[in-house]
Structure formats: C-alpha cells, structure tokens
Scaffold this active site. Structure first.
Site, PDB file in Angstrom:
ATOM      1  N   LYS A 149      24.203  -6.330  -2.136  1.00 53.63           N
ATOM      2  CA  LYS A 149      24.148  -6.245  -3.609  1.00 53.63           C
ATOM      3  C   LYS A 149      24.023  -4.795  -4.044  1.00 53.63           C
ATOM      4  O   LYS A 149      23.574  -3.919  -3.275  1.00 53.63           O
ATOM      5  CB  LYS A 149      22.988  -7.064  -4.179  1.00 53.63           C
ATOM      6  CG  LYS A 149      21.572  -6.587  -3.781  1.00 53.63           C
ATOM      7  CD  LYS A 149      20.967  -5.531  -4.686  1.00 53.63           C
ATOM      8  CE  LYS A 149      19.635  -5.035  -4.160  1.00 53.63           C
ATOM      9  NZ  LYS A 149      19.307  -3.667  -4.360  1.00 53.63           N
ATOM     10  N   VAL A 204      21.534  -0.114   6.854  1.00 53.90           N
ATOM     11  CA  VAL A 204      20.118  -0.518   6.864  1.00 53.90           C
ATOM     12  C   VAL A 204      19.291   0.417   5.979  1.00 53.90           C
ATOM     13  O   VAL A 204      19.584   1.615   5.903  1.00 53.90           O
ATOM     14  CB  VAL A 204      19.606  -0.454   8.331  1.00 53.90           C
ATOM     15  CG1 VAL A 204      18.143  -0.836   8.436  1.00 53.90           C
ATOM     16  CG2 VAL A 204      20.454  -1.357   9.213  1.00 53.90           C
ATOM     17  N   GLY A 248      19.180   0.290   0.126  1.00 51.12           N
ATOM     18  CA  GLY A 248      19.161  -0.148  -1.275  1.00 51.12           C
ATOM     19  C   GLY A 248      20.239  -1.164  -1.572  1.00 51.12           C
ATOM     20  O   GLY A 248      20.578  -1.420  -2.719  1.00 51.12           O
ATOM     21  N   GLY A 282      20.576  -5.503   2.541  1.00 48.00           N
ATOM     22  CA  GLY A 282      21.152  -6.047   3.775  1.00 48.00           C
ATOM     23  C   GLY A 282      20.190  -6.993   4.494  1.00 48.00           C
ATOM     24  O   GLY A 282      20.568  -8.106   4.869  1.00 48.00           O
ATOM     25  N   ASP A 296      14.261  -9.660  -3.383  1.00 47.86           N
ATOM     26  CA  ASP A 296      15.722  -9.692  -3.550  1.00 47.86           C
ATOM     27  C   ASP A 296      16.381 -10.883  -2.854  1.00 47.86           C
ATOM     28  O   ASP A 296      17.578 -11.114  -3.028  1.00 47.86           O
ATOM     29  CB  ASP A 296      16.357  -8.419  -2.948  1.00 47.86           C
ATOM     30  CG  ASP A 296      16.103  -7.193  -3.802  1.00 47.86           C
ATOM     31  OD1 ASP A 296      15.701  -7.349  -4.971  1.00 47.86           O
ATOM     32  OD2 ASP A 296      16.307  -6.074  -3.288  1.00 47.86           O
TER      33      ASP A 296
END
Ligand code: C5P
Length: 317
Positions: free
Chosen positions: A11, A100, A103, A106, A141
């Site tokens: 995202k 990784v 932000g 993942g 998230d």
C-alpha cells in the site's frame, strides 16, 4: 487439504494526518490508503505437522515471531483450536518483492495473506469483516491489506471505510536499499515535537476524523480528478523523516522535479512515490530520476494502483 498461492499487495498512503494521542498509546490517525500492484507471493502448504514453518526468499526477513505472517498463523491457532486440531500446521513461503521496512506495509500484507489463506485451508468460512477484526490484533495496517483498494482508515488505522477505487493511475516508487525507518521511531519523534498541537478532547478527535469524508482529496478521488489528487497528497510523518534522512528529502525533491501529479513519502518511509497519469509517464520519471541520482543503492519501480488486497493466484491439491 488444498495448497494456496496468494498475492499480498503493498500500500501507499495518499494521505496521513496525525490528530492526537489515544489511550492505548497509539496515535489517532486519518489516512487514505491505496493498494498498488507490487506484491509478495505467499504459498501455503499443509504440512501434516503440529507446527507452522515460515520460509522467506529474502534473508533480511526474520522467520520468527517478529514476522507478521508467523504471528498471524499463531493467532489463527489460538482462535480456532478445533481447526488446528483437525488440520494441523502449514508451511508458509514468502516470495518477497515488497521492500522491507519501507512504509509500504509489506509485513502487514503478509500477515493479512496468512489470515485469508488459513481461513481457506481450514474451511472456516470467515467473512471479510471477521478477518479484518483478527487483522487488527496484528497491526494497524493489516485490516486494510485484507481487502485493499482505496479506503479511508481512521482510529489506529484499523477502522476502514471504502471510497471509490482509483484505477488507471500509476506510481513510481523510490527507496534506498540499505535505508529503513523504524515506524515507532517516527511516531515517537512526532509526539515529542508536535504533541503540544494534538487534539486532546475525544469528541473533537472524532469530529476531525469524520471530516475526512468531505475533504478535498476524497472529493477529488470521487471525481477521478487526478491533477487535484496529486495536489492534495499529504503525510505528517514527512516532518520527522525528511529532516533526519537527507537522502530521502533529496529523493523526494528529485522525483517531484521529474514530473507527475504529485510526490510524497509513504507511511513512515523511507519509500517516496510519485503519482502518474500513465505507465509511460511513470517510466519516464523513473528514467529521469535514475539519470539524476546515480547512487547504486537506489531502487526504483513502477506499479499501477490496484483495487484489490489479498487475492488467490492458484489453488491446488
Ligand atoms: O500497529 P503497528 O504495529 O503497525 O504500529 C507500529 C508502531 O507505529 C506502533 O508501535 C506505534 O509506535 C506507531 N503507531 C502509532 N499510532 C498508530 C499506528 C502506529 O503510534 N495509529
């Protein structure tokens, strides 16, 4: 029992505003999240053992309890002991493509994929809201990563409201391979610097959270006005990360100069993205950025926006 291969999409944050502190120690946020077609592939194979085993193609990724995919599996084991008893463990292989600590969520997407995959393998028949409720126990998230698309996220980031999906746009992503930013570090520093301006009163917090629905960016998304979407991109965490990481600030400046609709850091960084009207434009911006910044540690990608979160690629015996 079947094997499943799933795609777990990254995202970006089109909007991230920090409103104040929450009693649980987190921050009250207003975000607009957007899935992109940069994805990890997650393979789940029932292993006939009484354990979960995690494998990852990227040696940087720990395969212990700090891995959200593993934590998701343990959460399912605790929540559904009967299914665990009946079906046993699963081998989970993560083919890493999403950088990784970047932000881009993942790790969160990997956790979401394991929830979806175990629901299928264990034939639990969970609804999307039920999976999102479990996902919120893993991280702020993770719920968004389940369904993906374009969504408003409030509260800790776990309260989702879908808005019309943004399709046909592309992003250029830039990240220095060796550079990672700790999310707790970014939020803690934000608090130290800006807590004096936080909204203290709960009702005012709720009111400000709700205002996002009528904000300029949501209206621009509803009208598919890509120029305005580019103008209204916002991320409060840039105020902490850019002054501390000058490479990221320089990357943002370079990518913004190269063109596109708007350039912003995603989440707590250090990935910077430029929103583009087309694949050709994204490719041109990538090339320009590569010519300007010749550091061999800089990685650049292009990807289309996506209206999906976790999807099934294959389902086999
Ligand atoms: O929820 P998650 O584990 O992804 O959050 C990582 C860190 O980011 C938290 O430990 C916290 O420091 C910070 N955070 C926050 N407020 C949020 C989300 C994350 O302060 N709403």
């Amino acid at each position: 029992m079947r094997n499943y291969t799933l795609l777990a999409r990254a995202k970006i944050n089109l909007y991230l505003e920090i409103l104040g502190d929450r009693p649980d120690g987190y921050h009250e946020l207003v975000m607009i999240m957007q899935s992109i077609n940069l994805a990890d592939k997650i393979e789940l194979h029932p292993n006939g053992l009484q354990e979960f085993r995690i494998f990852c193609t990227d040696p940087q990724v720990p395969c212990d309890t700090t891995n959200l995919a593993y934590r998701a599996a343990l959460l399912m084991q605790t929540k559904y002991p009967q299914a665990w008893e009946n079906y046993g463990g699963v081998d989970i292989t993560i083919h890493k493509h999403i950088p990784v600590a970047a932000g881009l969520a993942g790790g969160s997407a990997n956790g979401a994929a394991v929830l979806v995959g175990l629901d299928l393998i264990w034939k639990l028949g969970l609804t999307q809201p039920e999976i999102e409720t479990l996902a919120a126990l893993l991280g702020s998230d993770v719920p968004f990563c389940v369904g993906g698309g374009t969504a408003i996220a409030t509260g800790r980031g776990e309260k989702l409201a879908p808005i019309p999906d943004l399709e046909d746009l592309w992003v250029v992503l830039g990240k220095y391979n060796q550079l990672s930013v700790s999310t707790p570090w970014a939020y803690t520093n934000y608090r130290q610097k800006f807590a004096h301006g936080y909204i203290k009163d709960f009702q005012t917090l709720q009111y400000h959270g709700a205002r996002i629905h009528s904000s300029s960016l949501v209206q621009a998304i509803a009208h598919k006005d890509s120029q305005k979407i580019g103008q209204y991109l916002h991320n409060d965490l840039e105020k902490i990360v850019l002054p501390e990481y000058t490479l990221v600030a320089q990357l943002k400046e370079t990518m913004a100069k190269a063109g596109g609709l708007g350039t912003m850091m995603s989440g707590s960084g250090p990935t910077v993205f430029t929103l583009c009207a087309s694949e050709n434009e994204a490719q041109a911006i990538l090339e320009k950025t590569r010519q300007t910044l010749t550091d061999s540690d800089l990685r650049l990608w292009i990807a289309p926006l996506s209206s999906q979160g976790i999807t099934i690629v294959t389902e086999g015996k």
